[in-house]
Design a protein around this motif. Structure first.
Motif, PDB file in Angstrom:
ATOM      1  N   PRO A  25       0.700  -1.148  -0.002  1.00  0.00           N
ATOM      2  CA  PRO A  25      -0.191   0.061  -0.098  1.00  0.00           C
ATOM      3  C   PRO A  25       0.910   1.085   0.068  1.00  0.00           C
ATOM      4  O   PRO A  25       0.315   2.409   0.308  1.00  0.00           O
ATOM      5  N   PHE A  26       2.165   1.023  -0.139  1.00  0.00           N
ATOM      6  CA  PHE A  26       3.047   2.435  -0.156  1.00  0.00           C
ATOM      7  C   PHE A  26       3.014   3.291   1.055  1.00  0.00           C
ATOM      8  O   PHE A  26       2.745   4.348   1.105  1.00  0.00           O
ATOM      9  N   GLU A  27       2.890   2.483   2.012  1.00  0.00           N
ATOM     10  CA  GLU A  27       3.207   2.963   3.586  1.00  0.00           C
ATOM     11  C   GLU A  27       4.589   2.931   3.887  1.00  0.00           C
ATOM     12  O   GLU A  27       4.797   2.395   5.137  1.00  0.00           O
ATOM     13  N   HIS A  28       5.669   3.165   3.280  1.00  0.00           N
ATOM     14  CA  HIS A  28       6.819   2.976   3.531  1.00  0.00           C
ATOM     15  C   HIS A  28       7.344   3.829   4.773  1.00  0.00           C
ATOM     16  O   HIS A  28       8.085   3.485   5.446  1.00  0.00           O
ATOM     17  N   ASP A  29       6.868   4.983   4.610  1.00  0.00           N
ATOM     18  CA  ASP A  29       7.062   6.088   5.474  1.00  0.00           C
ATOM     19  C   ASP A  29       6.686   5.763   6.927  1.00  0.00           C
ATOM     20  O   ASP A  29       7.379   5.575   8.260  1.00  0.00           O
ATOM     21  N   VAL A  30       5.536   4.867   7.235  1.00  0.00           N
ATOM     22  CA  VAL A  30       5.041   4.646   8.355  1.00  0.00           C
ATOM     23  C   VAL A  30       5.757   3.359   8.889  1.00  0.00           C
ATOM     24  O   VAL A  30       6.122   3.472  10.066  1.00  0.00           O
ATOM     25  N   SER A  31       6.153   2.369   7.891  1.00  0.00           N
ATOM     26  CA  SER A  31       6.849   1.100   8.554  1.00  0.00           C
ATOM     27  C   SER A  31       8.304   1.678   8.890  1.00  0.00           C
ATOM     28  O   SER A  31       8.803   1.166  10.051  1.00  0.00           O
ATOM     29  N   ILE A  32       8.904   2.532   8.251  1.00  0.00           N
ATOM     30  CA  ILE A  32      10.246   2.940   8.648  1.00  0.00           C
ATOM     31  C   ILE A  32      10.254   3.939   9.700  1.00  0.00           C
ATOM     32  O   ILE A  32      11.061   3.589  10.745  1.00  0.00           O
ATOM     33  N   GLY A  33       9.248   4.465  10.236  1.00  0.00           N
ATOM     34  CA  GLY A  33       8.940   5.400  11.236  1.00  0.00           C
ATOM     35  C   GLY A  33       8.654   4.566  12.512  1.00  0.00           C
ATOM     36  O   GLY A  33       9.351   4.599  13.540  1.00  0.00           O
ATOM     37  N   LEU A  34       7.884   3.503  12.259  1.00  0.00           N
ATOM     38  CA  LEU A  34       7.818   2.369  13.205  1.00  0.00           C
ATOM     39  C   LEU A  34       9.158   1.594  13.716  1.00  0.00           C
ATOM     40  O   LEU A  34       9.210   1.258  15.065  1.00  0.00           O
ATOM     41  N   LEU A  35       9.574   1.427  12.872  1.00  0.00           N
ATOM     42  CA  LEU A  35      11.060   0.577  13.039  1.00  0.00           C
ATOM     43  C   LEU A  35      12.037   1.311  13.981  1.00  0.00           C
ATOM     44  O   LEU A  35      12.700   1.013  14.645  1.00  0.00           O
ATOM     45  N   LEU A  36      12.023   2.818  13.556  1.00  0.00           N
ATOM     46  CA  LEU A  36      12.713   3.685  14.236  1.00  0.00           C
ATOM     47  C   LEU A  36      12.362   3.850  15.743  1.00  0.00           C
ATOM     48  O   LEU A  36      13.025   3.807  16.741  1.00  0.00           O
ATOM     49  N   ILE A  37      10.835   3.839  15.931  1.00  0.00           N
ATOM     50  CA  ILE A  37      10.473   4.041  17.193  1.00  0.00           C
ATOM     51  C   ILE A  37      10.706   2.793  17.970  1.00  0.00           C
ATOM     52  O   ILE A  37      10.881   2.815  19.155  1.00  0.00           O
ATOM     53  N   THR A  38      10.764   1.485  17.484  1.00  0.00           N
ATOM     54  CA  THR A  38      11.007   0.223  18.246  1.00  0.00           C
ATOM     55  C   THR A  38      12.437   0.156  18.352  1.00  0.00           C
ATOM     56  O   THR A  38      12.780  -0.757  19.138  1.00  0.00           O
ATOM     57  N   GLY A  39      13.164   0.864  17.580  1.00  0.00           N
ATOM     58  CA  GLY A  39      14.533   0.943  17.986  1.00  0.00           C
ATOM     59  C   GLY A  39      15.470  -0.225  17.126  1.00  0.00           C
ATOM     60  O   GLY A  39      16.445  -0.679  17.312  1.00  0.00           O
ATOM     61  N   ALA A  40      14.545  -0.674  15.948  1.00  0.00           N
ATOM     62  CA  ALA A  40      15.201  -1.824  15.199  1.00  0.00           C
ATOM     63  C   ALA A  40      16.661  -1.517  14.697  1.00  0.00           C
ATOM     64  O   ALA A  40      17.457  -2.088  14.321  1.00  0.00           O
ATOM     65  N   PHE A  41      16.970  -0.301  14.480  1.00  0.00           N
ATOM     66  CA  PHE A  41      17.927   0.293  13.649  1.00  0.00           C
ATOM     67  C   PHE A  41      19.391   0.321  14.690  1.00  0.00           C
ATOM     68  O   PHE A  41      20.438   0.436  14.199  1.00  0.00           O
TER      69      PHE A  41
END
Length: 938
Positions: A25-41
């Motif tokens: 669904p082209f919700e890339h910004d949402v997924s990357i933002g969530l991964l930043l919030i969860t500290g995955a990076f």
């Protein structure tokens, strides 16, 4: 899924469903933002989460075609991905441990995404290796739902890699087999496949695994449809594309739906354009066949409707591609008021370019197609006798078109960091330069010359201006290269392979050679070299240079149409610029039939009077009237050298264009004589006028010689390469270093080890003022590229080869005055399309060498040894005299002496050579030509 539900997801949940819940669904910004919030990076997050998060980021860069950013993310996360890949090799996937499956999943997806980026930038071997690794992981972990997508990607990369080395694969049949196997898996898993014309299930309710599997099937169908279109099977291509379209619609996969619709629209547009450009019955018949495949009489409307659908989708690049083609369709229909809206798209791209700091990223092909769309609109309007398009006149649009072409080239130039750019430059931008040069030749020679220099040697000029291009230890540590050895020659020549056929080289070696080249590209990518500024006043500065120095510069160049180019030459002498056209068709015929190394040949000899005569007739005589009287007087008078005559003398500098680097112009006869140029006048070569004049390469011609100057020699000695150039040169033993086995008669020297990479490193650590390789050069020509090698090793089991990339990344010559490669064909492989220079010329200049001595044919051992021994002996004499050594002048004197010796007039009168005409020395020219093996690049 609402925001509250999303914020309670773990990194694992987001990564595991990224492909179908965020990428679709082209919700890339949402997924990357969530991964930043969860500290995955973060560095302290679980390894699998870090790898998975970077996979998601790479996919986002890929979809948005931000390939540089994609490469950076790959490099940043590569070590984590490799650690995880090694870890999962020890897991037992027969159990149902979900964490193990998750770790395998993210490792496979990371390699798959990295493979896509590598594929898009043209690194097909690296892409194939990553896809292959991804497939191994998927098969081992039984991740069946990933298999279609990953195998589809692997097939294409494997095809491209094999195509480079002339191995043919029927890719359409391979995709068909993969599709049938995938359908068998779907049947066994009871997965329902959406079909055209049927009521399809609402796939959002399907499991993540099933949706991911179907997305892979849609990709296979799309790739298969593209391949059948290439074969002209439009009906089958459209049938497969529509099946892909139905799956994408059921998944609400806008990205891959846009790809499918775009493919269908382009099939209609291609048929339209083929009929417009080709009025022959075959094109009309094909047009009718495509109408039948679409079941429509109106291909214009079909294409327009499909492109409009793509335009209205969220995929930005897809929208822009659609706008390009919609403009062309409107132009073909005569609706120029709408067609001219392609200008708005160019304005949008210009804004994006400015946001990126003035470059286009790696999306140069898209900008190119947009410019082509504008050119199509203009050309179509002119044919229809339309003078104005909206608010623009045709003349204004022509000026805009030229501006856009130069903007495209120059902005892309700023990010020439990966091999794709060098290949694409030849295909996309070189034709633009050729056309612009042709236009300016009729208006302003200085502007035309400026464009020639702007288009030439871009990479090498960048390397010449940097002082901190890093060394890498990988050159020292890499495995040895194993190539099939050539047959022993019988005519006392230094050995060289005419051709290394790809089938003679095993896959392991091909991968190693690719890795060596990739390492070179990666070094450049990790530490970008500043782009050298182009000098628009270069013609004026060259005129000033020749007004102050007794130098005549001949600059060859191509212009006109890429498919049928013309060849010209600018001549600079005594502050003037002159121009002459040359007969490229005749020259090309000569190269193919008289000079190029034949694919099957035991003969090492292509040199004779005819070669020198034709080189003269084709490339020297047409411009001889322009070189000035000083050159002609010097040749005609043929005076014996006098004290200090080396300080002021006429000097001919030849600057080849691509396709001419391979030619031994120094043995072309002086017009109307049988005297090789290099024995009649001091001759040198250069890679570009900018390098010679502005980058200071002319300073490498003359230099002081000091008592503590080091001579370092890497020698591969055997029955065919004697190394006799080192005998009786009287070099100070404390500063005479040899790696390898010296010839008999050389006993006083410093031992630097064996003739291998370690020995080379020992020599280079001395920062030698003089460096010589003595041994064998190897020439390998494939349909897509040429490589040259220097042979290392003393025993057969120690054989290894040195590549141009090893030199560029592994050694530095900061104090070097003269480097000579005393081996066969060491100047070959210097050509590359689009004006670049490659091979050992590029790598040794990038390493910091001074004057560079090279060969262009399979040289006689005695000829090359005698020549180099003479130069080394003369250098030694300068140590005590305090006079500078002029390598160009000294090489000329050596060749001149040979000319006198080989003449039939070796009697009392011939010794009075200053009173004889040079035309008298016409016999034994074949021997003289063979005895002039060395050329000098300044």
């Amino acid at each position: 899924m609402n925001l509250k539900e999303l914020t309670h997801k773990s990194s694992k949940d987001i990564i595991r469903s990224f492909d179908v819940d965020f990428d679709i669904p082209f919700e890339h910004d949402v997924s990357i933002g969530l991964l930043l919030i969860t500290g995955a990076f973060k560095p302290n997050s679980p390894l699998e989460d870090r790898v998975g998060a970077n996979w998601c980021q790479i996919v986002v860069h890929d979809v948005n075609y931000r390939l540089l950013e994609g490469l950076e993310t790959i490099e940043k996360s590569k070590s984590d991905a490799e650690k995880l890949t090694q870890f999962i090799k020890h897991l037992n996937f027969d159990s149902t441990n979900n964490i193990d499956k998750y770790q395998a999943y993210v490792a496979a997806r990371w390699h798959d995404a990295a493979g896509k980026i590598y594929y898009r930038v043209g690194e097909h071997t690296e892409a194939r290796l990553n896809f292959e690794q991804a497939e191994k992981i998927v098969q081992s972990a039984k991740l069946w739902y990933c298999l279609p997508d990953i195998k589809s990607n692997f097939l294409r990369a494997n095809y491209e890699e094999n195509r480079i080395v002339s191995h043919q694969i029927d890719l359409a049949s391979a995709y068909e087999e993969l599709r049938l196997n995938t359908l068998d898996i779907a049947k066994n898993k009871n997965i329902k496949i959406p079909e055209p014309g049927k009521q399809n299930i609402y796939l959002q309710q399907e499991s993540v695994e099933n949706r991911e599997f179907l997305r892979g099937l849609a990709s296979i169908l799309h790739n298969e449809s593209v391949e059948y279109a290439k074969q002209g099977k439009i009906g089958l291509s459209l049938e497969l594309s529509r099946k892909s379209e139905v799956i994408c619609r059921s998944l609400s996969d806008k990205y891959r739906l846009a790809q499918a619709l775009n493919h269908q629209a382009i099939r209609a547009l291609v048929a339209i354009e083929d009929r417009i450009k080709n009025p022959l019955p075959e094109a009309h018949q094909k047009f009718e066949e495509v109408k039948t495949a679409f079941q429509s009489q109106d291909l214009y409307n079909i294409a327009l409707e499909l492109f409009i659908q793509v335009k209205n989708m969220p995929w930005k690049r897809g929208r822009q591609i659609a706008e390009q083609n919609i403009a062309k369709i409107y132009a073909y229909e005569g609706n120029f008021s709408k067609a001219v809206e392609v200008i708005k798209l160019l304005d949008e791209l210009e804004s994006e370019r400015q946001v990126r700091g003035g470059d286009l990223g790696l999306d140069n092909d898209f900008y190119s197609y947009t410019v082509i769309a504008l050119e199509t609109v203009i050309n179509t309007a002119e044919k229809a006798n339309v003078e104005n398009l909206g608010d623009y006149s045709i003349g204004e649009l022509r000026k805009r078109l030229q501006k856009e072409k130069l903007t495209e080239i120059r902005s892309t130039r700023k990010v020439v960091k990966v091999s794709m750019y060098k290949r694409d430059f030849a295909n996309k931008f070189s034709p633009t330069y050729l056309g612009l040069i042709a236009d300016e030749l009729n208006n302003d020679w200085e502007k035309a010359f400026s464009l020639i220099e702007e288009a030439s040697c871009r990479e090498l000029l960048d390397l010449l201006q940097t002082q901190n291009f890093p060394n890498t230890n990988w050159f020292r540590e890499r495995p040895s290269i194993r190539l099939p050895l050539s047959q022993t020659t019988t005519d006392e020549r230094r050995r060289g392979l005419r051709q290394i056929k790809p089938e003679m080289v095993n896959q392991e070696t091909l991968e190693l050679l690719n890795q060596i080249r990739m390492n070179y590209e990666q070094v450049w990518f990790n530490q970008p070299i500043p782009t050298s500024a182009h000098n628009p006043e270069i013609a004026h500065e060259v005129c000033m240079f020749t007004a102050n120095e007794p130098v005549v510069i001949i600059r060859y160049f191509f212009y006109g149409n890429k498919k049928s180019p013309k060849l010209g030459a600018f001549v600079f002498t005594q502050g003037k610029i002159e121009y002459k056209d040359l007969d490229w068709q005749a020259i090309e015929h000569f190269i193919i039939n008289k000079w190029e190394i034949p694919e099957q040949s035991e003969s090492s000899l292509r040199l004779n009077d005819e070669v020198s005569q034709q080189l003269s007739e084709l490339l020297i005589k047409p411009i001889w009237d322009l070189v000035g009287q000083d050159i002609k007087d010097f040749i005609n008078q043929d005076k014996e050298p006098e004290p200090n005559s080396h300080l002021y003398y006429p000097h001919l500098v030849l600057i080849p264009s691509e396709k001419l680097f391979r030619l031994p112009l120094h043995i072309a006869f002086v017009p109307d004589t049988k005297i090789p140029l290099a024995s009649a006048i001091p001759v040198s070569f250069s890679v570009s006028t900018t390098a010679y004049v502005n980058r200071g390469r002319h300073f490498s011609q003359r230099y002081p010689v000091k008592p503590d100057d080091d001579l370092c020699v890497l020698i591969k000695r055997d029955d065919e390469a004697s190394g006799k150039e080192l005998i009786d040169i009287n070099w100070n033993p404390q500063h005479f270093h040899i790696a390898g086995q010296p010839p008999e008669g050389v006993s006083e020297y410093q031992d630097a080890g064996k003739c291998n990479r370690e020995g080379l490193v020992n020599l280079i650590d001395k920062k030698p003022e003089f460096f010589i390789y003595s041994g064998h050069g190897i020439y390998w020509k494939t349909p897509n590229y040429v490589e040259t090698f220097l042979e290392l090793g003393e025993a057969e089991e120690e054989i290894d080869y040195l590549t141009q990339y090893d030199i560029a990344t592994g050694i530095r010559l900061p104090r070097n005055k003269l480097t000579i490669l005393a081996a066969c064909v060491t100047a070959q492989g210097s050509d590359s399309d689009g004006g670049e220079v490659s091979g050992f010329i590029r790598s040794f200049m990038a390493a910091g060498c001074g004057a560079l001595g090279l060969t262009l044919w399979y040289v006689q051992d005695t000829s090359i040894a005698d020549c180099i021994r003479h130069l080394l002996t003369e250098i030694m004499k300068r140590k005590d005299s305090g006079k500078p050594f002029d390598v160009v002048y000294e090489l000329y004197l050596y060749y001149r002496t040979l000319r006198k010796r080989f003449s039939n007039n070796n009697d009392h009168d011939s010794r009075k050579s200053s009173h004889r005409s040079p035309q008298a020395y016409t016999n034994s020219s074949n021997h003289l030509i063979e005895s002039c093996p060395l050329i000098l690049y300044l």
